[in-house]
Design a protein around this motif. Structure first.
Motif, mmCIF file in Angstrom:
data_model
loop_
_atom_site.group_PDB
_atom_site.id
_atom_site.type_symbol
_atom_site.label_atom_id
_atom_site.label_comp_id
_atom_site.label_asym_id
_atom_site.label_seq_id
_atom_site.Cartn_x
_atom_site.Cartn_y
_atom_site.Cartn_z
ATOM 1 N N VAL A 1 0.847 -1.205 0.000
ATOM 2 C CA VAL A 1 0.000 0.000 0.000
ATOM 3 C C VAL A 1 0.876 1.246 0.000
ATOM 4 N N PHE A 2 1.884 1.256 0.865
ATOM 5 C CA PHE A 2 2.764 2.421 0.966
ATOM 6 C C PHE A 2 3.538 2.651 -0.332
ATOM 7 N N LEU A 3 4.186 1.609 -0.843
ATOM 8 C CA LEU A 3 4.970 1.753 -2.071
ATOM 9 C C LEU A 3 4.103 2.125 -3.265
ATOM 10 N N SER A 4 2.950 1.498 -3.386
ATOM 11 C CA SER A 4 2.044 1.811 -4.497
ATOM 12 C C SER A 4 1.635 3.274 -4.441
ATOM 13 N N TYR A 5 1.309 3.746 -3.245
ATOM 14 C CA TYR A 5 0.891 5.138 -3.065
ATOM 15 C C TYR A 5 2.020 6.094 -3.459
ATOM 16 N N VAL A 6 3.183 5.924 -2.871
ATOM 17 C CA VAL A 6 4.296 6.852 -3.105
ATOM 18 C C VAL A 6 4.708 6.856 -4.575
ATOM 19 N N ILE A 7 4.894 5.684 -5.149
ATOM 20 C CA ILE A 7 5.364 5.605 -6.534
ATOM 21 C C ILE A 7 4.319 6.130 -7.510
ATOM 22 N N ALA A 8 3.072 5.689 -7.362
ATOM 23 C CA ALA A 8 2.026 6.101 -8.317
ATOM 24 C C ALA A 8 1.782 7.600 -8.268
ATOM 25 N N TYR A 9 1.674 8.164 -7.076
ATOM 26 C CA TYR A 9 1.386 9.592 -6.979
ATOM 27 C C TYR A 9 2.596 10.448 -7.364
ATOM 28 N N TYR A 10 3.794 9.976 -7.082
ATOM 29 C CA TYR A 10 5.002 10.698 -7.484
ATOM 30 C C TYR A 10 5.103 10.754 -9.012
ATOM 31 N N ILE A 11 4.965 9.594 -9.651
ATOM 32 C CA ILE A 11 5.055 9.541 -11.112
ATOM 33 C C ILE A 11 3.941 10.362 -11.750
ATOM 34 N N ALA A 12 2.719 10.228 -11.223
ATOM 35 C CA ALA A 12 1.591 10.973 -11.788
ATOM 36 C C ALA A 12 1.846 12.474 -11.727
ATOM 37 N N LYS A 13 2.340 12.945 -10.606
ATOM 38 C CA LYS A 13 2.571 14.393 -10.469
ATOM 39 C C LYS A 13 3.656 14.860 -11.434
ATOM 40 N N LYS A 14 4.757 14.109 -11.518
ATOM 41 C CA LYS A 14 5.849 14.490 -12.434
ATOM 42 C C LYS A 14 5.357 14.526 -13.884
ATOM 43 N N VAL A 15 4.632 13.496 -14.299
ATOM 44 C CA VAL A 15 4.166 13.412 -15.689
ATOM 45 C C VAL A 15 3.155 14.518 -15.983
ATOM 46 N N VAL A 16 2.189 14.715 -15.099
ATOM 47 C CA VAL A 16 1.163 15.733 -15.330
ATOM 48 C C VAL A 16 1.779 17.127 -15.365
ATOM 49 N N TYR A 17 2.708 17.412 -14.479
ATOM 50 C CA TYR A 17 3.356 18.731 -14.488
ATOM 51 C C TYR A 17 4.174 18.934 -15.762
ATOM 52 N N TRP A 18 4.727 17.857 -16.303
ATOM 53 C CA TRP A 18 5.499 17.954 -17.534
ATOM 54 C C TRP A 18 4.576 18.130 -18.744
ATOM 55 N N VAL A 19 3.439 17.403 -18.747
ATOM 56 C CA VAL A 19 2.524 17.429 -19.892
ATOM 57 C C VAL A 19 1.631 18.670 -19.890
ATOM 58 N N LEU A 20 1.261 19.159 -18.724
ATOM 59 C CA LEU A 20 0.313 20.282 -18.628
ATOM 60 C C LEU A 20 0.906 21.508 -17.925
ATOM 61 N N PRO A 21 2.046 22.022 -18.394
ATOM 62 C CA PRO A 21 2.670 23.148 -17.681
ATOM 63 C C PRO A 21 1.865 24.448 -17.765
ATOM 64 N N MET A 22 0.963 24.524 -18.722
ATOM 65 C CA MET A 22 0.220 25.768 -18.946
ATOM 66 C C MET A 22 -0.966 25.937 -17.999
ATOM 67 N N TYR A 23 -1.299 24.908 -17.224
ATOM 68 C CA TYR A 23 -2.454 24.978 -16.322
ATOM 69 C C TYR A 23 -2.018 25.358 -14.911
ATOM 70 N N SER A 24 -2.978 25.799 -14.129
ATOM 71 C CA SER A 24 -2.688 26.211 -12.752
ATOM 72 C C SER A 24 -2.261 25.011 -11.909
ATOM 73 N N VAL A 25 -1.627 25.312 -10.788
ATOM 74 C CA VAL A 25 -1.199 24.261 -9.867
ATOM 75 C C VAL A 25 -2.405 23.445 -9.410
ATOM 76 N N LYS A 26 -3.506 24.109 -9.137
ATOM 77 C CA LYS A 26 -4.703 23.408 -8.657
ATOM 78 C C LYS A 26 -5.209 22.407 -9.699
ATOM 79 N N VAL A 27 -5.263 22.806 -10.955
ATOM 80 C CA VAL A 27 -5.712 21.903 -12.025
ATOM 81 C C VAL A 27 -4.728 20.743 -12.165
ATOM 82 N N ARG A 28 -3.436 21.056 -12.207
ATOM 83 C CA ARG A 28 -2.433 19.997 -12.365
ATOM 84 C C ARG A 28 -2.462 19.022 -11.190
ATOM 85 N N ASP A 29 -2.611 19.543 -9.971
ATOM 86 C CA ASP A 29 -2.667 18.662 -8.800
ATOM 87 C C ASP A 29 -3.888 17.746 -8.849
ATOM 88 N N ASN A 30 -5.027 18.289 -9.255
ATOM 89 C CA ASN A 30 -6.233 17.465 -9.343
ATOM 90 C C ASN A 30 -6.099 16.383 -10.414
#
Length: 164
Positions: free
Chosen positions: A100-129
């Protein structure tokens, strides 16, 4: 048949074998533990008067306990020593918590990095969601694979014979 075609076919077969009845039981257990955890959280907060943090932690504790036992006995159908041995159950609980811990940390870390890279033009709130939504999907997939292949792995016939 070329190597590339064989690799595609074997990858498809592997994915298909993972999306069997066990996968759908895992999804049902996820729905049940979400209901149990969420109910616990809102009851603790609204009825019992506990704090936000205590109540939300109660969500994960109650949901996690529910998930462990339902996955052990319903989803992955532990049997024999896996089902009755206290030592084995403790070891599975430790592996479950680590999963549970590893799945959470890895999945959310990767998701945030990828989304911030793919959607840099959107607000932090949109990217975080968007990252949280994607992280949920990554978490479910990774958690399922680790639980199936590591935590509640079915022993091979040879292992069963050796433990008798």
């Amino acid at each position: 048949m070329s190597d590339k075609q064989m690799n595609k076919k074997s990858l498809f077969s592997m994915v298909r074998s993972m999306l069997d009845a066990t996968f759908w039981r895992f999804i049902v257990v996820g729905v049940i533990n979400t209901i149990v955890g969420t109910s616990t959280m809102f009851l603790l907060y609204n009825q019992a008067g506990y704090s936000y943090w205590f109540s939300s932690a109660g969500n994960y504790v109650a949901g996690g306990i529910c998930s462990f036992f339902l996955n052990k006995f319903f989803t992955f159908k532990a049997y024999g020593k896996e089902r009755s041995s206290f030592k084995n159950s403790v070891w599975q609980a430790i592996k479950f918590a680590a999963t549970v811990f590893l799945s959470y940390v890895i999945a959310y870390y990767i998701a945030k990095k990828v989304v911030y890279w793919v959607l840099p033009m959107y607000s932090v709130k949109v990217r975080d969601n968007v990252a949280m939504f994607c992280g949920m999907g990554g978490y479910v997939m990774m958690n399922y694979l680790l639980q199936r292949l590591w935590v509640f792995r079915k022993p091979k016939q040879k292992e069963i014979a050796e433990n008798k």
